[in-house]
Motif scaffolding. Structure first.
Motif, mmCIF file in Angstrom:
data_model
loop_
_atom_site.group_PDB
_atom_site.id
_atom_site.type_symbol
_atom_site.label_atom_id
_atom_site.label_comp_id
_atom_site.label_asym_id
_atom_site.label_seq_id
_atom_site.Cartn_x
_atom_site.Cartn_y
_atom_site.Cartn_z
ATOM 1 N N THR A 241 1.180 -1.131 0.170
ATOM 2 C CA THR A 241 -0.106 0.478 -0.069
ATOM 3 C C THR A 241 0.842 1.399 0.206
ATOM 4 O O THR A 241 0.425 2.149 -0.718
ATOM 5 N N SER A 242 1.747 0.972 0.249
ATOM 6 C CA SER A 242 3.064 2.498 0.483
ATOM 7 C C SER A 242 3.221 2.570 -0.618
ATOM 8 O O SER A 242 3.335 3.764 -0.601
ATOM 9 N N ARG B 157 0.891 4.638 -2.817
ATOM 10 C CA ARG B 157 0.345 5.532 -2.498
ATOM 11 C C ARG B 157 2.075 6.756 -3.325
ATOM 12 O O ARG B 157 1.241 8.137 -3.668
ATOM 13 N N ASP C 291 -6.046 12.729 0.383
ATOM 14 C CA ASP C 291 -5.939 11.195 0.466
ATOM 15 C C ASP C 291 -5.185 9.984 -0.317
ATOM 16 O O ASP C 291 -6.435 10.134 -1.508
ATOM 17 N N VAL C 292 -3.844 9.558 -0.505
ATOM 18 C CA VAL C 292 -4.295 8.350 -1.983
ATOM 19 C C VAL C 292 -4.698 7.529 -0.997
ATOM 20 O O VAL C 292 -4.850 7.075 0.473
ATOM 21 N N ARG C 293 -6.349 6.611 -1.586
ATOM 22 C CA ARG C 293 -6.982 5.324 -1.007
ATOM 23 C C ARG C 293 -6.242 4.495 -1.325
ATOM 24 O O ARG C 293 -6.321 4.307 -2.502
ATOM 25 N N THR C 294 -5.580 3.989 -0.916
ATOM 26 C CA THR C 294 -4.806 2.475 -0.962
ATOM 27 C C THR C 294 -5.818 1.071 -0.918
ATOM 28 O O THR C 294 -6.359 1.386 -0.103
ATOM 29 N N THR C 295 -5.314 0.273 -1.673
ATOM 30 C CA THR C 295 -6.287 -1.094 -1.348
ATOM 31 C C THR C 295 -5.175 -2.301 -1.271
ATOM 32 O O THR C 295 -3.330 -2.126 -1.526
ATOM 33 N N ILE C 296 -5.414 -3.591 -0.575
ATOM 34 C CA ILE C 296 -4.349 -4.697 -0.011
ATOM 35 C C ILE C 296 -4.430 -5.430 -1.828
ATOM 36 O O ILE C 296 -3.926 -6.361 -1.464
ATOM 37 N N SER C 297 -5.273 -5.248 -2.424
ATOM 38 C CA SER C 297 -5.183 -5.778 -3.832
ATOM 39 C C SER C 297 -4.510 -5.005 -5.034
ATOM 40 O O SER C 297 -5.062 -5.663 -5.989
ATOM 41 N N GLU D 208 -4.681 -1.715 -5.764
ATOM 42 C CA GLU D 208 -5.598 -0.711 -6.728
ATOM 43 C C GLU D 208 -5.105 0.417 -5.666
ATOM 44 O O GLU D 208 -4.882 0.513 -4.633
ATOM 45 N N ALA E 41 -6.738 4.766 -5.284
ATOM 46 C CA ALA E 41 -7.633 5.691 -5.844
ATOM 47 C C ALA E 41 -6.946 7.427 -5.234
ATOM 48 O O ALA E 41 -6.658 7.575 -4.016
ATOM 49 N N ILE E 42 -7.080 8.329 -5.998
ATOM 50 C CA ILE E 42 -6.404 9.851 -5.612
ATOM 51 C C ILE E 42 -7.344 10.729 -6.472
ATOM 52 O O ILE E 42 -7.336 10.736 -7.443
ATOM 53 N N PRO E 43 -7.788 11.532 -5.712
ATOM 54 C CA PRO E 43 -8.546 12.700 -6.112
ATOM 55 C C PRO E 43 -7.277 13.398 -6.514
ATOM 56 O O PRO E 43 -6.496 14.306 -5.931
ATOM 57 N N VAL F 128 -8.735 6.164 -10.498
ATOM 58 C CA VAL F 128 -9.060 4.346 -10.016
ATOM 59 C C VAL F 128 -7.158 3.854 -10.873
ATOM 60 O O VAL F 128 -7.473 4.287 -11.867
#
Lengths: 127, 127
Positions: free
Chosen positions: B4-5, B8, B71-77, B79, B81-83, B102
């Motif tokens: 995830t890091s 980001r 913030d960047v929204r991260t996932t464990i898979s 992926e 998403a960033i605004p 995304v």
């Protein structure tokens, strides 16, 4: 196809309903066979009964609240993305989770897919 | 799986590179067979050559800039998403487009899929 303005309305309403913990009204936004993947990366929930359990567990606590943090991004293909924050109590401590939800709507304006983008990195313990 | 890091870092870097209009460095973030759907709802571009043309056309103008807005929204898979917002000149007029991207990453840390959520509703003419 659902209009971009209706996508915006429905997604803004969704976050307001999460903030009010109005589970009945939230479930009315969903199609009966919808899927929910929250957070993205876990096995998706399928169908309104599983989705109902998910919201009862997540929003049952009286402290939960939610706030939209930016514009709804709409698409011409019946999808939208909304940035928001949810405050919940996690293991007895107040937390804020910074999320982006991506939703797909059908022609009747019901949500057929909700994917919530967040991970542990987006969870901040407040106290 | 990409951490995830790292998701980001890569997504924050992506918006910085769009702001600098550094097309060469942007393309290095992508896998050779990646797809780009920008905006979501149009036919996806497939492969690095089509993606290269897309960025040359979109960022060729010297006025283009971009700024992360949350913030960047991260996932464990793999992926995220960033605004963000992009400023461009559209039909001779300065505009700001409010977007959420995304992205899906492969195990090598390269972008395999980029989907940009926005529509005409998210485009504001500034003057």
């Amino acid at each position: 196809m659902i209009s971009t303005s209706t996508i915006r309305e429905k997604m803004e309403l969704y976050v307001q309903l999460v903030n009010k913990r109005d589970i009945k009204a939230i479930l009315e936004l969903y199609a009966a066979d919808a899927t929910v993947e929250d957070p993205v990366g876990v096995e998706p929930l399928q169908g309104i009964e599983a989705i109902s359990r998910f919201y009862r567990e997540g929003l049952g606590q009286s402290e939960a609240s939610a706030e939209q943090t930016g514009d709804v991004r709409t698409t011409i293909s019946g999808e939208g993305a909304i940035p928001f924050q949810v405050k919940v109590t996690f293991e007895g401590r107040p937390c804020v989770i910074t999320v982006i939800d991506v939703m797909q709507f059908n022609d009747d304006g019901k949500i057929t897919s909700m994917k919530a983008y967040w991970s542990q990195d987006n969870l901040e313990v407040l106290a």
